[in-house]
Scaffold this motif. Structure first.
Motif, PDB file in Angstrom:
ATOM      1  N   LEU A  13       0.826  -1.199   0.000  1.00 22.04           N
ATOM      2  CA  LEU A  13       0.000   0.000   0.000  1.00 22.04           C
ATOM      3  C   LEU A  13       0.864   1.255   0.000  1.00 22.04           C
ATOM      4  CD1 LEU A  13      -2.808   1.308   0.236  1.00 22.04           C
ATOM      5  CD2 LEU A  13      -2.606   1.097   2.721  1.00 22.04           C
ATOM      6  N   GLN A  14       1.930   1.241   0.837  1.00 21.49           N
ATOM      7  CA  GLN A  14       2.814   2.405   0.912  1.00 21.49           C
ATOM      8  C   GLN A  14       3.558   2.621  -0.398  1.00 21.49           C
ATOM      9  OE1 GLN A  14       3.024   4.619   3.595  1.00 21.49           O
ATOM     10  NE2 GLN A  14       4.040   5.763   1.963  1.00 21.49           N
ATOM     11  N   ILE A  15       3.993   1.524  -1.027  1.00 20.76           N
ATOM     12  CA  ILE A  15       4.701   1.630  -2.311  1.00 20.76           C
ATOM     13  C   ILE A  15       3.777   2.206  -3.380  1.00 20.76           C
ATOM     14  CG2 ILE A  15       5.700   0.276  -4.211  1.00 20.76           C
ATOM     15  CD1 ILE A  15       6.884  -1.587  -2.045  1.00 20.76           C
ATOM     16  N   TYR A 287       4.271  16.412  -4.491  1.00 16.41           N
ATOM     17  CA  TYR A 287       4.468  15.073  -3.906  1.00 16.41           C
ATOM     18  C   TYR A 287       3.850  14.989  -2.516  1.00 16.41           C
ATOM     19  CZ  TYR A 287       6.728  11.048  -1.786  1.00 16.41           C
ATOM     20  OH  TYR A 287       6.954   9.867  -1.122  1.00 16.41           O
ATOM     21  N   GLU A 288       4.175  15.952  -1.666  1.00 13.49           N
ATOM     22  CA  GLU A 288       3.668  15.945  -0.285  1.00 13.49           C
ATOM     23  C   GLU A 288       2.139  16.044  -0.267  1.00 13.49           C
ATOM     24  OE1 GLU A 288       5.393  15.293   2.253  1.00 13.49           O
ATOM     25  OE2 GLU A 288       7.443  16.030   2.042  1.00 13.49           O
ATOM     26  N   LEU A 289       1.592  16.913  -1.121  1.00 12.03           N
ATOM     27  CA  LEU A 289       0.144  17.106  -1.177  1.00 12.03           C
ATOM     28  C   LEU A 289      -0.557  15.856  -1.699  1.00 12.03           C
ATOM     29  CD1 LEU A 289      -1.835  19.481  -0.593  1.00 12.03           C
ATOM     30  CD2 LEU A 289      -1.763  19.999  -3.039  1.00 12.03           C
ATOM     31  N   ALA A 290      -0.003  15.276  -2.770  1.00 11.96           N
ATOM     32  CA  ALA A 290      -0.592  14.070  -3.353  1.00 11.96           C
ATOM     33  C   ALA A 290      -0.516  12.901  -2.372  1.00 11.96           C
ATOM     34  CB  ALA A 290       0.123  13.712  -4.655  1.00 11.96           C
ATOM     35  N   LYS A 291       0.624  12.764  -1.719  1.00 14.61           N
ATOM     36  CA  LYS A 291       0.812  11.668  -0.757  1.00 14.61           C
ATOM     37  C   LYS A 291      -0.183  11.784   0.399  1.00 14.61           C
ATOM     38  CE  LYS A 291       4.356   9.400   2.026  1.00 14.61           C
ATOM     39  NZ  LYS A 291       5.772   9.422   2.466  1.00 14.61           N
ATOM     40  N   THR A 295      -3.156   9.055   0.841  1.00 16.39           N
ATOM     41  CA  THR A 295      -3.142   8.312   2.104  1.00 16.39           C
ATOM     42  C   THR A 295      -4.468   8.451   2.833  1.00 16.39           C
ATOM     43  OG1 THR A 295      -0.747   8.662   2.343  1.00 16.39           O
ATOM     44  CG2 THR A 295      -1.957   8.012   4.316  1.00 16.39           C
ATOM     45  N   SER A 296      -4.992   9.672   2.898  1.00 11.54           N
ATOM     46  CA  SER A 296      -6.278   9.894   3.581  1.00 11.54           C
ATOM     47  C   SER A 296      -7.424   9.181   2.846  1.00 11.54           C
ATOM     48  CB  SER A 296      -6.579  11.391   3.692  1.00 11.54           C
ATOM     49  OG  SER A 296      -6.721  11.977   2.414  1.00 11.54           O
ATOM     50  N   TYR A 297      -7.317   9.107   1.514  1.00 12.68           N
ATOM     51  CA  TYR A 297      -8.337   8.397   0.728  1.00 12.68           C
ATOM     52  C   TYR A 297      -8.333   6.912   1.069  1.00 12.68           C
ATOM     53  CZ  TYR A 297     -10.650   6.237  -3.289  1.00 12.68           C
ATOM     54  OH  TYR A 297     -11.472   5.472  -4.087  1.00 12.68           O
ATOM     55  N   TYR A 298      -7.121   6.295   1.134  1.00 14.85           N
ATOM     56  CA  TYR A 298      -7.017   4.881   1.461  1.00 14.85           C
ATOM     57  C   TYR A 298      -7.510   4.595   2.873  1.00 14.85           C
ATOM     58  CZ  TYR A 298      -4.488   3.121  -2.641  1.00 14.85           C
ATOM     59  OH  TYR A 298      -4.160   2.708  -3.903  1.00 14.85           O
ATOM     60  N   GLN A 299      -7.260   5.520   3.787  1.00  9.98           N
ATOM     61  CA  GLN A 299      -7.656   5.318   5.178  1.00  9.98           C
ATOM     62  C   GLN A 299      -9.181   5.329   5.345  1.00  9.98           C
ATOM     63  OE1 GLN A 299      -5.453   8.439   7.143  1.00  9.98           O
ATOM     64  NE2 GLN A 299      -3.639   7.140   7.466  1.00  9.98           N
TER      65      GLN A 299
END
Length: 301
Positions: A13-15, A287-291, A295-299
């Motif tokens: 998931l992180q990758i 990158y920071e914004l997309a990440k 991440t919040s979407y997956y959570q």
């Protein structure tokens, strides 16, 4: 066994998050930086200054001249950036695991160097194609990136697609080690100065911009030699002694300095630094914004 499955899922998931965020960063960086990258390449291959290069491109080729060779990078640079950020995050997790510890700046530089070396194998043929297309002014030898690759392969063989690999490896290893270390250093400095745990938008933009400047400053001479080696015509083959361990890098560097002086390997640096600051500021922030958003979407699910 269940712990292993959970670990594998979390890492996959992180990758995937790092790959997606890196792709967004690559697109943002490419769109914002390509016109000045064309100016940089032209300056590296001539004795013209910034204004004369800008004037020649605009006068002879129009606005479209600044975007020559962009189609291939905009499709492939997202992949390159995805490789860089995902490899960097992989090695980062190797050192700290799932803990909240911070890497030392030396460890950060090490992770960046491995990420850069990994990306070089993919970016070298892309850079070769981009530079060939960017150098086309009035004479059009290559129709598009695919035609460029096909012609090089037919006339010079598969190995020629990786011309300048040694210089590319040096640029990427040194550049990305400096980039990530400086990014974390400046980001931590501003967080400490403002006494805030999370970096602000201005912090991310400034840190990303200065990281880009450090990346291109330490790797610029290597980039100049790479451009020369990649842009030489088939009729120019043999000018530089190509050894298996450097691909002609040392001989090209020596001849360039002897014939034109040490300043010749810094041609186009001013344009590159201006470009690297704003492009990397945009790239890191994207990158920071997309990440964060991915991440919040997956959570949520």
């Amino acid at each position: 066994m269940s712990d292993f499955i959970q670990w594998t899922y979390e890492n996959r998931l992180q990758i995937s998050i790092d790959l997606a965020a890196g792709s967004v960063s690559g697109i943002a960086n490419c769109i914002s930086s390509h016109p000045l990258d064309t100016v940089k390449v032209r300056m590296q291959m001539s004795n013209d200054g910034v204004l004369s290069t800008l004037n020649k491109i605009f006068k002879n080729e129009g606005t479209k001249g600044f975007y020559k060779g962009m189609s291939f990078p905009i499709l492939s640079i997202p992949i390159t950036n995805a490789i860089v950020f995902s490899v960097y995050e992989f090695w980062r997790s190797f050192f700290i695991g799932n803990s909240n510890k911070q890497l030392t700046y030396f460890q950060t530089a090490f992770c960046g160097s491995i990420a850069g070396s990994s990306a070089a194998f993919f970016s070298c043929p892309i850079e070769l194609t981009k530079c060939k297309l960017q150098m086309q002014s009035t004479e059009k030898i290559y129709k598009n990136p695919i035609d460029c690759i096909q012609q090089i392969y037919k006339k010079e063989g598969f190995k020629s697609l990786f011309r300048g690999m040694c210089a590319t490896q040096q640029r990427e290893i040194l550049g990305y080690s400096a980039q990530f270390a400086v990014y974390e250093l400046i980001k931590d400095f501003f967080c400490g100065f403002s006494q805030k745990a999370e970096p602000s938008t201005a912090n991310l933009l400034i840190s990303g911009g200065l990281a880009g400047v450090s990346c291109w400053t330490i790797g610029y001479p290597q980039d100049t030699i790479k451009t020369i080696l990649q842009c030489q015509k088939p009729t120019d083959q043999g000018i530089y002694k190509v050894r298996f361990y450097d691909g002609g890098f040392l001989d090209c560097l020596r001849k360039k300095i002897i014939s034109e002086g040490i300043g010749s390997i810094w041609k186009g640096y001013s344009v590159c630094i201006f470009r690297s600051f704003y492009a990397n500021a945009i790239g890191f922030y994207a990158y920071e914004l997309a990440k964060e958003n991915i991440t919040s979407y997956y959570q949520q699910y």
